[in-house]
Design an enzyme around this catalytic site. Structure first.
Site, PDB file in Angstrom:
ATOM      1  N   LYS A 221       1.008  -1.102   0.122  1.00  0.00           N
ATOM      2  CA  LYS A 221       0.007  -0.006  -0.019  1.00  0.00           C
ATOM      3  C   LYS A 221       0.881   1.300  -0.011  1.00  0.00           C
ATOM      4  CE  LYS A 221      -4.280  -1.921   1.475  1.00  0.00           C
ATOM      5  NZ  LYS A 221      -5.322  -1.872   2.396  1.00  0.00           N
ATOM      6  N   ARG A 255      -3.734 -10.005   5.253  1.00  0.00           N
ATOM      7  CA  ARG A 255      -4.147 -10.192   3.803  1.00  0.00           C
ATOM      8  C   ARG A 255      -2.997  -9.656   2.858  1.00  0.00           C
ATOM      9  NH1 ARG A 255      -6.626  -6.551   0.170  1.00  0.00           N
ATOM     10  NH2 ARG A 255      -8.043  -7.537  -1.288  1.00  0.00           N
TER      11      ARG A 255
END
Length: 275
Positions: A221, A255
């Protein structure tokens, strides 16, 4: 840090969330995903990717049909169903692994659960679609309640995040969703600046007071890219570092895009923590 003694049932599997790590492999069926968009557009490729992640140690497969990256293109529920449900059916026919469906739309969730999805991963924590909690409760399906909000202005970041997640939990309980079917997610990369994301990760143990298993989704991210000044395809070391920190603060589920690297790092850290 106090380890939590909790259990969550996802499909036929019961996860003992006593501190040990579980890895959720990401299977994006989107042409515009920020990291691996367009990689698994046909079912054979998707099944191959699923099998590879399982062999690398994935405990859950998270299927997504609509990208939620910054500036993403919204699609209709029908298109999202077309992208995901046939693949979910194919995975469940061939493999014994829990499947999560990443959606905030009740129509997609309903179709996905019928196709075989064992959990709904809702980036709006049941707040975007009034029927979502009803659908999840009606099928007694597991749900991940992620933190998100329209207004990204905070009075006290962690206090506000915890309060927002409590609201999602209250919605779930009011509709009859059992606590042993719930997990929570702090929503890294959603309604937070990169600095705020790092602060949330540094104080992840604050979420333990809610008494539910925590899922951390930091894989590749922008908070990693902005901190290290790296493009998407060079953020794996940063991902691993944040996941190991999350494990040390009580997070149970992770995740990720790269199952192998994260699984090995988390298992090594867990071994040290038990020594």
């Amino acid at each position: 840090m106090t380890m939590s003694q909790k259990t969550i049932s996802i499909g036929k599997r019961s996860f003992q969330t006593d501190g040990r790590p579980y890895v959720m492999g990401i299977l994006n069926l989107t042409p515009d995903s920020f990291s691996d968009g367009g990689s698994y557009e046909d079912t054979d490729k998707a099944l191959y990717a699923c099998e590879r992640m399982m062999n690398e140690g994935a405990d859950i497969i998270d299927v997504g049909g609509e990208s939620t990256r910054p500036g993403y293109t919204k699609i209709s529920a029908g298109e999202e169903i077309a992208r995901t449900c046939f693949v979910i059916e194919a995975i469940k026919e061939r493999f014994e692994i829990p499947v999560s469906l990443d959606t905030y739309k009740s129509e997609v969730a309903q179709a996905g659960i019928i196709a075989g999805a064992d959990m709904i991963n809702d980036i709006w924590g049941l707040k975007a679609d009034d029927r979502m909690a009803e659908i999840v409760a009606g099928h007694d399906t597991a749900v991940c309640l992620m933190h998100n909000r329209e207004n990204a202005l905070y009075t006290d970041l962690l206090t506000d995040v915890v309060r927002d997640i409590k609201e999602s939990i209250s919605i779930a309980e009011a509709h009859g969703i059992r606590r042993e079917r719930m997990m929570i997610d702090p929503g890294i990369g959603f309604a937070k600046s990169s600095g705020e994301c790092l602060k949330v990760i540094n104080e992840l143990d604050r979420l333990n007071e809610l008494g539910l298993p925590v899922l951390l989704g930091v894989s590749r991210k922008s908070c990693i890219g902005n901190t290290l000044n790296l493009p998407v395809d060079e953020r794996e070391e940063g991902t691993v570092a944040l996941n190991v920190m999350g494990l040390m603060k009580g997070t149970s589920f992770f995740r990720v895009h790269d199952v192998k690297k994260n699984k090995r790092a988390l298992d090594m850290a867990w071994a040290v923590m038990r020594a």
